[in-house]
Write an enzyme that holds these catalytic residues in place. Structure first.
Site, PDB file in Angstrom:
ATOM      1  N   CYS A 184      -6.525  14.928   0.906  1.00 62.78           N
ATOM      2  CA  CYS A 184      -7.805  14.564   0.291  1.00 62.78           C
ATOM      3  C   CYS A 184      -8.553  15.841  -0.059  1.00 62.78           C
ATOM      4  CB  CYS A 184      -8.638  13.708   1.245  1.00 62.78           C
ATOM      5  SG  CYS A 184     -10.182  13.097   0.516  1.00 62.78           S
ATOM      6  N   CYS A 202     -17.020  14.516   2.972  1.00 60.18           N
ATOM      7  CA  CYS A 202     -17.016  13.121   3.425  1.00 60.18           C
ATOM      8  C   CYS A 202     -16.740  13.109   4.918  1.00 60.18           C
ATOM      9  CB  CYS A 202     -15.962  12.319   2.672  1.00 60.18           C
ATOM     10  SG  CYS A 202     -15.834  10.595   3.218  1.00 60.18           S
ATOM     11  N   GLU A 206      -7.378   3.264  -5.422  1.00 57.95           N
ATOM     12  CA  GLU A 206      -8.662   3.475  -4.765  1.00 57.95           C
ATOM     13  C   GLU A 206      -8.906   4.982  -4.725  1.00 57.95           C
ATOM     14  OE1 GLU A 206      -8.629   1.480  -0.999  1.00 57.95           O
ATOM     15  OE2 GLU A 206      -8.413  -0.502  -1.915  1.00 57.95           O
ATOM     16  N   CYS A 262     -14.794   9.089   6.956  1.00 58.00           N
ATOM     17  CA  CYS A 262     -13.504   8.475   6.671  1.00 58.00           C
ATOM     18  C   CYS A 262     -12.899   7.868   7.945  1.00 58.00           C
ATOM     19  CB  CYS A 262     -12.547   9.511   6.093  1.00 58.00           C
ATOM     20  SG  CYS A 262     -10.936   8.833   5.635  1.00 58.00           S
ATOM     21  N   ASP A 263     -12.348   6.654   7.814  1.00 58.59           N
ATOM     22  CA  ASP A 263     -11.754   5.974   8.964  1.00 58.59           C
ATOM     23  C   ASP A 263     -10.238   5.824   8.810  1.00 58.59           C
ATOM     24  OD1 ASP A 263     -11.589   4.120   6.960  1.00 58.59           O
ATOM     25  OD2 ASP A 263     -12.772   2.567   7.954  1.00 58.59           O
ATOM     26  N   THR A 264      -9.623   6.679   7.979  1.00 65.43           N
ATOM     27  CA  THR A 264      -8.203   6.554   7.666  1.00 65.43           C
ATOM     28  C   THR A 264      -7.445   7.826   8.017  1.00 65.43           C
ATOM     29  OG1 THR A 264      -8.738   5.099   5.814  1.00 65.43           O
ATOM     30  CG2 THR A 264      -6.552   6.073   5.823  1.00 65.43           C
ATOM     31  N   HIS A 319      -9.413  -6.694   6.895  1.00 62.46           N
ATOM     32  CA  HIS A 319      -8.176  -6.303   7.578  1.00 62.46           C
ATOM     33  C   HIS A 319      -8.440  -5.817   8.994  1.00 62.46           C
ATOM     34  CE1 HIS A 319      -9.827  -2.825   5.507  1.00 62.46           C
ATOM     35  NE2 HIS A 319      -9.117  -2.016   6.270  1.00 62.46           N
ATOM     36  N   PHE A 365       0.843  -1.194   0.000  1.00 66.89           N
ATOM     37  CA  PHE A 365       0.000   0.000   0.000  1.00 66.89           C
ATOM     38  C   PHE A 365       0.877   1.243   0.000  1.00 66.89           C
ATOM     39  CE2 PHE A 365      -3.422  -2.755   0.573  1.00 66.89           C
ATOM     40  CZ  PHE A 365      -4.612  -2.059   0.577  1.00 66.89           C
TER      41      PHE A 365
END
Length: 211
Positions: free
Chosen positions: A33, A48, A117, A51-53, A205, A27
């Site tokens: 973003c 958005c 992605e 988002c969980d990142t 994951h 990755f």
């Protein structure tokens, strides 16, 4: 000075979601973003909100500002002598804020297979091997073709059926990761059962404790 890319982190793992689930991959997470700053204080007003990142800055594993050649060197080193061509997933944030045609072409020259992605608000360079678009409510989607359309579900004001005739091979529904995950998962299962064109994508994951 050579052009550099702002990278949050680079790591080797197992792809945990979507149609490529289970596939070993490197990755490359780009920083930044266009739908949220990544700052918690800005989340409520972001386009958005779910988002969980963590995609801010360059302070993740192997994070930094790198040239194309430097990123290729890291990827080849991480892949080592494993069989097959290196497979990387370009993600973010939104990788297409930085990823350009020159970078894609250089990766291919080095024998690297590329997946991306993206939220679909920016046209992707040509030649990417696997394009996964994940639309977000309230945005204009300009990347309307690719390999996989993956919708985080449910989203207010976004109906997956609006995308059913777009030019993709795989259509996925993924439960929104939140404190309502169990409810969202059941809703996603119900949607896929009612609309068999769509397949269920789970974030395996997270279940396995992988990055």
């Amino acid at each position: 000075m050579s052009h550099t890319y702002k990278i949050k982190e680079i790591f080797y793992t197992i792809q945990g979601e979507g149609a490529q689930t289970g596939r070993p991959a490197i990755f490359v997470r780009f920083s930044g973003c266009n739908l949220w700053s990544g700052r918690e204080e800005d989340r409520a007003n972001a386009i958005c909100k779910f988002c969980d990142t963590d995609f801010r800055d360059t302070n993740g594993e192997r994070g930094g500002r790198y040239t194309t050649d430097e990123i290729i060197g890291i990827v080849l080193s991480l892949w080592g002598k494993r069989s097959g061509n290196p497979f990387i997933v370009m993600t973010g944030g939104e990788p297409l804020l930085q990823l350009d045609q020159e970078f894609v072409d250089s990766l291919h020259v080095s024998g690297i297979e590329i997946a991306i992605e993206t939220n679909g608000t920016i046209i992707a360079p040509k030649g990417i091997d696997w394009i996964c678009v994940s639309p977000k409510a309230g945005t204009e989607i300009v990347q309307r073709s690719g390999n996989e359309l993956k919708i985080v579900y449910p989203q207010k004001d976004l109906d997956p059926l609006e995308f059913r005739d777009w030019d993709f091979e795989v259509f996925s529904i993924q439960p929104m990761y939140s404190n309502r995950l169990a409810e969202n998962t059941q809703a996603s299962i119900d949607f896929c059962m009612q609309h068999p064109q769509w397949t269920l994508s789970l974030q395996t994951h997270k279940m396995l404790g992988l990055p």
